[in-house]
Design a protein around this motif. Structure first.
Motif, short mmCIF file in Angstrom:
data_model
loop_
_atom_site.label_atom_id
_atom_site.label_comp_id
_atom_site.label_asym_id
_atom_site.label_seq_id
_atom_site.Cartn_x
_atom_site.Cartn_y
_atom_site.Cartn_z
N SER A 147 2.24 -16.80 -3.94
CA SER A 147 1.99 -16.04 -5.05
C SER A 147 1.04 -16.81 -6.25
CB SER A 147 3.14 -15.23 -5.87
OG SER A 147 3.96 -14.47 -4.91
N ASP A 198 0.05 -8.99 -2.17
CA ASP A 198 1.26 -10.00 -2.12
C ASP A 198 2.49 -9.25 -1.81
OD1 ASP A 198 2.61 -12.08 -2.62
OD2 ASP A 198 2.46 -12.43 -4.66
N GLU A 199 2.85 -9.30 -0.50
CA GLU A 199 3.98 -8.89 0.14
C GLU A 199 4.02 -7.13 -0.45
OE1 GLU A 199 7.72 -10.79 -0.82
OE2 GLU A 199 6.64 -12.84 -0.71
MG LIG Z 1 5.64 -14.38 -3.99
#
Ligand SMILES: [Mg+2]
Ligand SMILES: Nc1ncnc2c1ncn2[C@@H]1O[C@H](COP(=O)(O)OP(=O)(O)OP(=O)(O)O)[C@@H](O)[C@H]1O
Lengths: 530, 305
Positions: free
Chosen positions: B44, B155-156
Motif C-alpha cells: 500500500s 489495492d487488494e
Molecule cells: Mg495494504
C-alpha cells in the motif's frame, strides 16, 4: 443470555479506555472552581466592590443571560456561584455527552460493539456500562468541585450543593445522550442532537432568568441553578433531575430494545441513484458534507439572535429597578446601555461561530485520517483544491452564521425599538467578527497543514484559550497583551464601541497568512491516514 | 514494450520505520501485474507513492511517463484507484459516490456504469453507512472499472468479496486486459494472481525479491516429483538440487530445483521409470518458499523444511 451480561467487564474496559480523558475533565472542573473562587475573593474583598458588582452584574441582562439568576450577590460566595455555575455545567454536560456517546453509538458505528457482543455481552451491557461510567464521572466531577470550593475557603455545605447540582445536570444529559444514541445511527448526529438540546436548555433558562417568568424551571440547567448554593442553599430542586434521569435511562433501554444493532431508530431514507449535478468538484463535495451541520448551526444561531435581540428591551426594565447600575455598567460610558448588552451578546455568539469555524476546518483532518481524502486526491483533484474547498466552506459558512445572527438580532431589536436601522447596525456589528473567526479557522488550517497528528487538539486548545481570554480577561483585569491574544477581543464590541477598520484589517492579514501557510504545508506533506 | 510504471530504488521511511527499502517495480503497458507480499511488506505504501499521496525519500518513480508527485492531477485523469480500505461518506449513497469519483477523475461511461452495477449486483440507492464491507468494496470497484482510465491501480480489490463476486471481478479484469488497459493488482490471494496476472512482483520488507512471468518464477523454484521405478532409484540424494527426498523400495518423492530437473529425470530413467507425476509449484509454494525462512525463524518448522 440475560441483557446485562458482561456489564462489569465492559465497564472495566470502558474505564481503561477513558483513564486519561476523565481525570482531565475532573481536574479542569476543580481548577475552574479554584480559580474563580480565589479571584472573586480577591476582587470583592471590600463591601464597596461587592456592592458595585451587585449593581452592575445583577442588572445586566447579558451577564444574567450567560450566568444565571442573580441571587445571593450580597456575599462573595454568591458571586462565585453566580459566575461559575454555567461554565461548570457546560463542562460537565460535554463530558457526559462524550463519555456516553463514545461507549454506545460511536462503538456501535465503528463495529466494535458487534465484536464484543458476539463475545458474551448482553444487549443492554454497553448502554448500562456507558451510562454508569458517565454518571459516576459526573459525580466525581461534582465532588472535585466541592472539594476545590471547600479548600479555597468557602462553606462546605454550599460547596457540596454546588457540586451535586453540577453533577445532576451531568446525569440528566447522560440520560439525554443515551436516548439520542438510540435515535440516530451516526455519532455526529448524536452530538448534534445533544448539543442542540443543551443550547435549548441554556436559552430557555436565560429567557426565564431575565424575564423572571419561571421558564427556567423548564430547563435542567435551571433546576441546578435553583439550588442557589451559599445563599439559600436549597437541596430540593435536585429531586427533579433525580426523578427525570431514571426515566430517560429507561426510555433509552426501551428504544434500544426496539431497534436493530448497528442502526438507529430513525432509519435513513434511501439515497439517490445518481449524483445531482452539484456533487461534482471538490467544492461540491465539501459543501455536501458540511451543509447539514451548517444548517443546524444556522437555525441555532438565528434563534439565539432573535432571543437575545428580543431581550434587549428588558435591559431597561432591569435598570429601572436599580438606578445605581448605570455607573458601573461596562463598556463605553456614552454608549447606550442596550447597545452595550447587544455588544456582549454578539461577541458571545461570535465565539460560538468561531467554534463552528474551527470544527468545520478540522473536518479536513477527520476526512484525511479516516481515509476518505485518499480516493478524492487519487482522482484529478489537487491538494490545494481539496483543502481549499473545505476551508472555503468553513469560512463562508462561519460568515453566513454571523450574518444570520446579526440579521436575527437586528430584526428582533428593530421590532421592539421601531428603528429599522437597527437591522443594518447590528448586522454590521455581527459580521465585523468575521476576520477574527477566520483567524481561528485559519490557525486550525495552518496546524492541520504543518502538524497533522497534533492539529485538532491544538486547534481546540487555542480556541479554549481565546474563549477564556475573551470572556474573562476584562473581568479579571489581565494585562493588555493577554487580551490582545484573542482576535475576538481585538474586534470592537460594536454597537457599544465605535467601529474601526484598522484592527479588522490586521486580523484579515493574519488570517490570510495562516490560510496560506496551511495550504502551502498541506501541499508539501504526506497524506496522513490513520 | 513501454513501461507504464517504473520504480527503482524507492525508499520511504515513516519516522524510524523503513517501509520501503530500495523497491523496484516495472509494469508494462497492457499487462496485468500482480503485486504480492505479506502484511506490512509495503504494497500500500508503494501504491500511495505512485499516486502522489506520499512523498518518496529516495529512488526514481515514473508513472505514465510523468512524475507522480509533481504531475499528480494530470496523471490522475488517466488512472483509476481502488484503495485497500474502502471508507465512504456515511450519508452519501453508493450511486452518488460512483458518479462523484467519476466526475472528479474527469468522466465515466454511463453505459458501463449501469452494466457493472448489474454485474456486481449492487444497489446504488443505499447510503454508504448501510453497506456491508463487501458492498463498499463493490462501490469503489464499479467506480474504477466504469472509468476509461488507461491504468487501474487496485489495492487488494477483492478483500471482502464473496466467491461469486470474485469471479465477476476476474471476468471484469479480463475485459480490461482485452481493451489493452494496464492493471496493477496488489493481492494476498495467490489463486487470484495466478488466474489474472501476466507478470508478478513479490516484495518483502519493502524490497522486491522476485519479479517476472509466472513461468520465469517457476523456473527459479522447485518442482515436486513422485516416481515409481523398476529398480530402487539409489543415489538421488547425491544429485545437486534435490531436496526432501523420501524413498520406499520402488517409489520416490522429492522436490528438485528448476535448473536440475533434467539430471534428476535422467537418473530416474536409468532406474527404469514406470510412472511419473510432477507438479509445477503454485504461487502459494513460491510464496512460502520466499518466506519460508521467515516462518522457520518464527519457530514454524513444519513449512520451511
Ligand atoms: Mg495494504
Ligand atoms: N503512515 C504510516 N506511519 C507509520 N508507519 C507506516 C505508515 N504507513 C505504513 N507504515 C508501515 O509501513 C510498512 C508497510 O505498510 P503497508 O501498508 O505498505 O503494507 P502492505 O503491504 O500494504 O500490508 P497489508 O498487506 O497488510 O495491506 C508497515 O510496517 C507499516 O506499519
Amino acid at each position: 443470555m440475560p441483557d446485562q451480561t458482561g456489564t462489569g467487564t465492559f465497564l472495566r474496559f470502558a474505564v481503561r479506555r477513558d483513564r486519561v480523558r476523565l481525570p482531565i475533565w475532573v481536574a479542569a472542573g476543580a481548577a475552574l472552581m479554584a480559580v474563580q473562587s480565589s479571584s472573586n475573593q480577591e476582587f470583592y474583598r471590600t463591601p464597596e466592590s461587592l456592592a458595585a458588582y451587585r449593581a452592575s452584574a445583577g442588572s445586566n441582562a447579558a451577564s444574567i443571560a450567560f450566568s444565571g439568576p442573580p441571587v445571593g450577590l450580597d456575599t462573595v460566595a454568591g458571586t462565585i456561584a453566580f459566575e461559575i455555575s454555567s461554565p461548570l455545567v457546560l463542562l460537565t454536560v460535554l463530558m457526559a455527552m462524550f463519555t456516553t456517546a463514545r461507549h454506545t453509538r460511536a462503538d456501535e458505528e465503528a463495529g466494535r460493539t458487534e465484536l464484543l457482543r458476539s463475545a458474551q455481552l448482553g444487549r443492554h451491557a454497553p448502554l448500562l456500562a456507558a451510562t454508569a461510567l458517565s454518571a459516576a464521572a459526573s459525580a466525581l466531577l461534582g465532588l472535585a468541585i466541592a472539594a476545590a470550593a471547600t479548600l479555597s475557603g468557602l462553606p462546605a455545605g454550599g460547596s457540596l450543593l454546588l457540586g451535586a447540582a453540577t453533577a445532576s445536570v451531568g446525569w440528566v444529559f447522560t440520560g439525554i445522550t443515551a436516548v439520542c444514541a438510540q435515535l440516530t445511527g451516526v455519532t455526529r448526529g448524536v452530538y448534534g442532537l445533544v448539543g442542540g438540546l443543551l443550547g435549548l436548555s441554556f436559552v430557555v433558562r436565560a429567557v426565564g432568568d431575565i424575564t423572571g417568568s419561571g421558564l427556567s424551571w423548564a430547563s435542567p440547567i435551571g433546576w441546578a441553578q435553583a439550588t442557589h448554593p451559599w445563599s439559600e442553599d436549597r437541596w430540593w430542586p435536585l429531586l427533579l433531575p433525580l426523578a427525570v434521569t431514571p426515566l430517560l435511562l429507561l426510555g433509552a433501554a426501551r428504544l434500544l430494545d426496539s431497534r436493530d444493532s448497528g442502526s438507529g431508530l430513525l432509519q435513513p431514507r434511501p439515497g439517490a441513484e445518481a449524483a445531482p449535478p452539484s456533487l461534482a468538484g471538490p467544492l461540491g463535495l465539501a459543501w455536501r458534507l458540511q451543509r447539514s451541520t451548517l444548517l443546524a448551526w444556522g437555525l441555532g444561531v438565528t434563534l439565539l439572535g432573535f432571543v437575545y435581540g428580543g431581550l434587549a428591551e428588558s435591559v431597561k426594565t432591569l435598570l429601572g429597578d436599580n438606578p445605581d447600575a448605570q455607573v458601573f455598567f461596562r463598556g463605553d460610558p456614552t454608549a447606550d446601555l442596550v447597545d452595550s448588552y447587544l455588544g456582549v451578546t454578539l461577541r458571545i455568539t461570535a465565539l460560538m461561530v468561531a467554534a463552528y469555524g474551527v470544527s468545520a476546518t478540522c473536518r479536513t483532518r477527520s476526512e484525511e485520517s479516516a481515509g476518505r481524502a485518499e480516493p478524492v486526491l487519487a482522482a484529478a483533484v489537487s491538494r490545494s483544491g481539496w483543502f481549499g474547498s473545505h476551508l472555503l466552506v468553513a469560512l463562508a459558512g462561519a460568515t453566513g452564521l454571523l450574518l444570520s445572527d446579526g440579521l436575527a438580532t437586528g430584526a428582533s431589536r428593530a421590532m421592539a425599538s421601531g428603528d429599522a436601522t437597527d437591522v443594518l447596525r447590528l448586522t454590521g456589528a455581527a459580521v465585523s467578527y468575521a476576520p477574527a473567526v477566520w483567524v481561528l479557522a485559519g490557525l486550525a488550517g495552518a496546524l492541520i497543514g504543518a502538524a497533522p497528528s497534533a492539529a485538532v487538539p491544538a486547534a481546540w486548545l487555542a480556541f479554549g484559550a481565546v474563549l477564556v481570554i475573551t470572556l474573562f480577561a476584562e473581568g479579571f483585569d489581565w494585562p493588555a497583551w493577554v487580551t490582545d491574544l484573542s482576535p475576538l477581543s481585538r474586534t470592537p464590541t460594536a454597537p457599544a464601541e465605535s467601529w474601526a477598520a484598522e484592527p479588522l484589517l490586521v486580523l484579515l492579514v493574519v488570517a490570510a497568512g495562516l490560510l496560506t501557510l496551511g495550504l502551502a504545508t498541506f501541499r508539501r506533506r504526506d497524506l496522513a491516514t490513520g | 514494450m513501454s513501461s507504464v510504471i517504473s520504480v527503482s530504488g524507492l525508499v520511504k521511511t515513516f519516522g524510524r520505520t523503513r517501509a520501503l527499502d530500495g523497491l523496484d517495480l516495472d509494469v508494462r503497458a497492457g499487462e496485468v501485474h500482480g503485486f504480492l507480499g505479506p502484511n506490512g511488506s509495503g504494497k500500500s505504501t508503494t501504491i500511495r507513492v505512485l499516486l502522489g499521496l506520499l512523498r518518496k525519500d529516495a529512488g526514481t518513480v515514473r508513472l505514465l511517463g510523468g512524475d507522480p508527485w509533481r504531475d499528480a492531477v494530470l496523471l490522475h485523469r488517466r488512472l483509476a484507484y481502488v484503495p485497500g480500505d474502502v471508507t465512504l461518506w456515511p450519508t452519501i449513497s453508493g450511486g452518488e459516490v460512483i458518479d462523484l469519483l467519476g466526475r472528479l477523475r474527469g468522466g465515466m461511461d454511463p453505459r458501463r456504469r449501469a452494466e457493472l452495477l448489474e454485474r456486481f449486483d449492487l444497489d446504488p440507492r443505499k447510503k454508504a453507512r448501510t453497506y456491508s464491507k463487501g458492498n463498499r468494496q463493490k462501490v469503489a470497484l464499479v467506480a474504477a472499472l466504469a472509468s476509461d482510465a488507461e491504468l487501474l491501480v487496485l489495492d487488494e480489490p477483492t478483500s471482502g468479496l464473496d466467491p461469486i463476486m470474485e469471479a465477476t471481478f476476474q471476468s471484469c479484469i479480463s475485459d480490461v486486459r482485452a481493451d489493452g488497459r494496464t492493471v496493477l493488482l496488489s493481492s494476498h490471494i495467490l489463486a487470484e494472481a495466478e488466474a489474472l496476472c501476466d507478470r508478478v512482483s513479490i516484495i518483502r520488507h519493502g524490497r522486491t525479491v522476485q519479479s517476472g512471468t509466472l513461468g520465469e518464477l517457476r523456473r527459479l523454484t522447485r518442482t515436486s516429483i513422485t516416481a515409481e521405478t523398476v529398480h530402487p532409484a539409489t543415489g538421488l540424494d547425491t544429485l545437486p538440487g534435490v531436496h526432501g527426498l523420501r524413498a520406499t523400495d520402488h517409489r520416490v518423492t522429492f522436490d528438485v530445483d528448476g535448473d536440475h530437473l533434467e539430471g534428476a529425470l535422467r537418473h530416474l530413467t536409468d532406474a527404469g521409470l514406470r510412472s511419473l507425476s510432477s507438479a509445477p509449484p503454485t504461487l502459494e509454494e513460491l510464496f512460502l518458499r520466499q518466506y519460508g525462512d521467515e516462518l522457520a525463524a518464527a519457530g514454524d518448522t513444519g513449512i520451511g523444511s
